[in-house]
Design an enzyme around this catalytic site. Structure first.
Site, mmCIF file in Angstrom:
data_model
loop_
_atom_site.group_PDB
_atom_site.id
_atom_site.type_symbol
_atom_site.label_atom_id
_atom_site.label_comp_id
_atom_site.label_asym_id
_atom_site.label_seq_id
_atom_site.Cartn_x
_atom_site.Cartn_y
_atom_site.Cartn_z
ATOM 1 N N CYS A 203 37.356 41.857 44.469
ATOM 2 C CA CYS A 203 38.009 41.837 43.078
ATOM 3 C C CYS A 203 36.589 41.825 42.144
ATOM 4 C CB CYS A 203 38.703 40.954 42.887
ATOM 5 S SG CYS A 203 38.042 38.998 42.972
ATOM 6 N N HIS B 129 40.243 35.099 41.200
ATOM 7 C CA HIS B 129 40.521 36.593 41.229
ATOM 8 C C HIS B 129 39.634 36.853 40.146
ATOM 9 C CE1 HIS B 129 42.104 40.655 41.522
ATOM 10 N NE2 HIS B 129 42.673 40.540 40.630
ATOM 11 N N ASP C 33 42.721 45.480 35.425
ATOM 12 C CA ASP C 33 42.527 45.209 36.867
ATOM 13 C C ASP C 33 42.621 46.440 37.770
ATOM 14 O OD1 ASP C 33 41.970 44.068 39.060
ATOM 15 O OD2 ASP C 33 43.591 42.296 38.921
#
Length: 738
Positions: free
Chosen positions: A323, A382, A405
């Site tokens: 991530c 995250h 994202d």
């Protein structure tokens, strides 16, 4: 002598016509002289004037060889100077490592044209901006003599001296961003990159504060935050949005968009977010397996530059990322395109597969997670990217920061991507606002339910033993503007935990009243557990100090079961370390219990996967006399041994710079596959040095040599990694002098 209206151009006298031949002979002296010799000439098919080629380049003149006097009345553009240095400075694009002109939309830029003769009022001086230099891709066509405006673009003559004409061009504040080819009449002037412009009030990415623009557009280094809520650590990251090939890479990833789609930061940011991920035929391959053979382990990356450069050159997906790497390259791409961006870390980030705004964890009686039932997860952290823009596609009130994202978690309209989702909508629980706001809302707001699965009459019974309404979405962090510090921006995403506004947002998002939710057994429980520790010094025993609180002074027996696992940051179990069982007699309303496990339980397992691991513990306590149960979970990170470096304060371009390193292995096990590396935008490539294996108690001392190629204050990052200790870093700003 009379003046031509609107242009300040003198009408030609008989003497000026007669001097055309002389003017043509003198053009060599007035034009730039970058080329010494010409081996051949060509005839421009449109004008029948002999000159050196039909391509003029940036600031380069095509020298006339000979021309019949009868043809000198035809206007010929000999060269176009795009004034790259002056325009780049004015547009804050000087740092881009390209010979092409890079400008921002909605702002003027100048160019100087050299002709074979002065302009006539009836002349045509046509500026054509096209996407690839062919007629059917013309986007904008301007002529200061006849049609100075088109599609919100404008051009005008600001200065004329003989055969030299200076033009100023301003693009529309909502112009198509991209890579243009500019022709002035038949002369190929060169390539112009047009970007979004946060300095322009008419642009939908306008950002009013100069300090913010400096941070979120111009800063090419920063930090990404990792760890977990109680033990946050920073990872230096080189965004490098101005480096070679980065801008070309970004626009090549947007090549599938229509010109109209390249006007809006909403469609551009969503598209570039999509193209960061290899499963969408994009840049980076996600891998959470722990096996990274055939590529680079995600923790090794600390810069977006080699990833985007490698993809642009090879057109092959780059292996591997997780991530924070996806966020890093997306932030780089957005800043390169002119969209303000920041990498953001959400600690205790929920992944709600059931789409019910909650995370359900199922445990057996020993505290071990039942993976066959537990489909949701809470990641220790995250990382995603926020982008700044107006949302003209949404109702009023949704402008500002938007979540994007590119980590491949959820499919949105056929592709793995998330956003852009407005922070204002996330904060209010307006989960129906585009795009993917419900998913992001749960990541920062979801309630966590812990269930005990107990056999009963041959069947499994699920007993709710804990509800945590404040454990998800903590310490949401990004780099502080203008400082190398962490900025907690949780309040931009959510109201204070437990506040009426926060509960109202939850009710709005779920469509349910808080009365409809299962009762929280923890709120009425006669027993509560708090765990004090949040770290383990590598090589030392695991120690957990539990504080038990009750509402009675009566003596009671408490049975405690603690399950400890090695996990990745996503909650993926890699190894079961063991269970600790303890039964104690409690007197008074508060008691302290210490649980321990030997270092041998984990020390030999650290190298089993090429990931940084943490210890995850679930604790179940039961009061024997009443049968009341309560649960708690905890995460422990490892504290790694440090290494020592010495770096100078100053250095010189093209002169050796030496970094002295020393390291001692204080662990009871050998460290294998040891590597030191140095990374900086001041050097042309990452310098790395393999050191093999260092036995327990042994030390190494060595020197790394770098050659800086760029001047100015530059950050140098020195990284140490091994199979067992994944990453320790040190950094310093060194002034590189010319």
């Amino acid at each position: 002598m009379t003046m031509m209206p609107g242009h300040g151009l003198a009408s030609r006298t008989t003497e000026s016509v007669a001097s055309d031949h002389l003017t043509a002979q003198r053009v060599e002296a007035l034009a730039p002289t970058g080329r010494k010799k010409y081996k051949r000439t060509s005839l421009c098919s449109k004008t029948n004037v002999w000159r050196q080629g039909c391509s003029c380049g940036i600031g380069m003149a095509a020298r006339p060889i000979t021309a019949p006097f009868s043809e000198l009345g035809v206007l010929v553009v000999y060269s176009v100077n795009l004034k790259k240095k002056e325009n780049a400075f004015a547009h804050h694009t000087s740092e881009f490592q390209t010979k092409k002109l890079v400008v921002r939309r909605g702002q003027t830029f100048d160019l100087k044209v050299i002709l074979n003769r002065p302009l006539h009022p009836q002349d045509e001086l046509k500026l054509v901006f096209s996407t690839d230099g062919v007629d059917d891709s013309i986007l904008v066509e301007l002529d200061p003599m006849s049609s100075p405006s088109s599609k919100g673009w404008q051009v005008k003559i600001i200065k004329q001296f003989g055969i030299q004409v200076t033009l100023t061009v301003i693009s529309a504040a909502d112009a198509v961003v991209g890579k243009y080819e500019l022709n002035v009449n038949e002369c190929k002037a060169g390539t112009v990159f047009l970007l979004f412009n946060p300095w322009c009030t008419g642009d939908s990415v306008y950002m009013p504060n100069e300090e913010d623009r400096t941070e979120f557009i111009l800063n090419d280094t920063g930090y990404i935050y990792m760890g977990f809520a109680r033990q946050i650590k920073e990872k230096p990251w080189t965004f490098g949005q101005f480096e070679k090939y980065i801008l070309n890479c970004c626009f090549s990833l947007l090549a599938h968009l229509e010109p109209s789609e390249l006007q809006s930061p909403v469609t551009v940011s969503r598209a570039i977010c999509t193209m960061m991920c290899a499963v969408n035929n994009g840049v980076l391959v996600g891998n959470w397996s722990g096996d990274y053979r055939g590529g680079t382990a995600p923790y090794v990356w600390s810069s977006s530059v080699p990833i985007l450069q490698q993809h642009y050159v090879t057109k092959v997906p780059v292996c591997y990322g997780q991530c924070w790497v996806f966020s890093g390259i997306l932030t780089t791409a957005l800043r390169a395109l002119g969209i303000p961006a920041r990498s953001v870390t959400n600690f205790e980030s929920a992944h709600d597969t059931g789409k019910n705004l909650s995370v359900d964890i199922y445990l057996d009686e020993s505290g071990k997670t039942m993976t066959n039932l537990t489909k949701d997860s809470v990641w220790n952290f995250h990382v995603w990217t926020d982008a700044w823009m107006k949302r003209q596609d949404l109702p009023q009130g949704n402008d500002g920061w938007q979540v994007l994202d590119s980590t491949p978690q959820e499919i949105s309209e056929g592709s793995f991507r998330t956003g852009p989702s407005p922070l204002t909508a996330i904060r209010q629980g307006a989960v129906n606002i585009q795009y993917d706001t419900k998913f992001v809302f749960t990541e920062v707001n979801g309630d966590k339910y812990i269930w005990l699965v107990k056999p009963e009459l041959g069947r499994e019974k699920n007993i709710l033993i804990a509800v945590e309404t404040a454990s998800v979405g903590k310490n949401i962090s990004t780099k502080m503007v203008g400082e190398n510090k962490r900025n907690d921006i949780t309040s931009q995403y959510k109201f204070p935990e437990g506040s009426p506004e926060e509960r109202k947002a939850m009710e709005k998002a779920s469509g349910k009243s808080s009365d409809d939710k299962p009762n929280n057994p923890s709120s009425s429980s006669v027993l509560q557990i708090n765990v004090l520790q949040n770290s383990v010094e590598l090589g030392h025993p695991i120690v957990l100090t539990l504080i038990l609180k009750r509402k009675t002074d009566a003596p009671q027996t408490v049975n405690i079961s603690c399950c400890l696992d090695l996990q990745t940051y996503t909650g993926n179990n890699k190894s079961h370390l063991g269970n600790i069982q303890k039964s104690i007699k409690i007197h008074g309303q508060e008691a302290e219990v210490i649980l321990t496990m030997d270092a041998k339980s984990y020390i030999y397992k650290l190298g089993m996967v090429d990931d940084e691991l943490v210890i995850k513990g679930f604790i179940i306590a039961e009061i024997k006399e009443t049968g009341d149960k309560v649960a708690a979970d905890t995460t422990l990170c490892f504290l790694y041994p440090a290494f020592s470096i010495e770096m100078p304060n100053t250095a010189r371009v093209n002169q050796p710079l030496f970094i002295n390193c020393s390291f001692k292995n204080t662990l009871p096990i050998p460290l294998t596959e040891i590597k030191f590396s140095v990374e900086s935008l001041a050097v042309s490539y990452v310098k790395s040095l393999d050191q093999g294996t260092v036995p327990p108690g042994k030390s190494i001392n060595f020197q790394i040599k770098c050659i800086p190629v760029r001047s100015g204050p530059r950050k140098f990052i020195v990284k140490f990694s091994s199979r067992q200790v994944k990453e320790v870093h040190a950094e310093k700003i060194i002034l590189i002098q010319k």
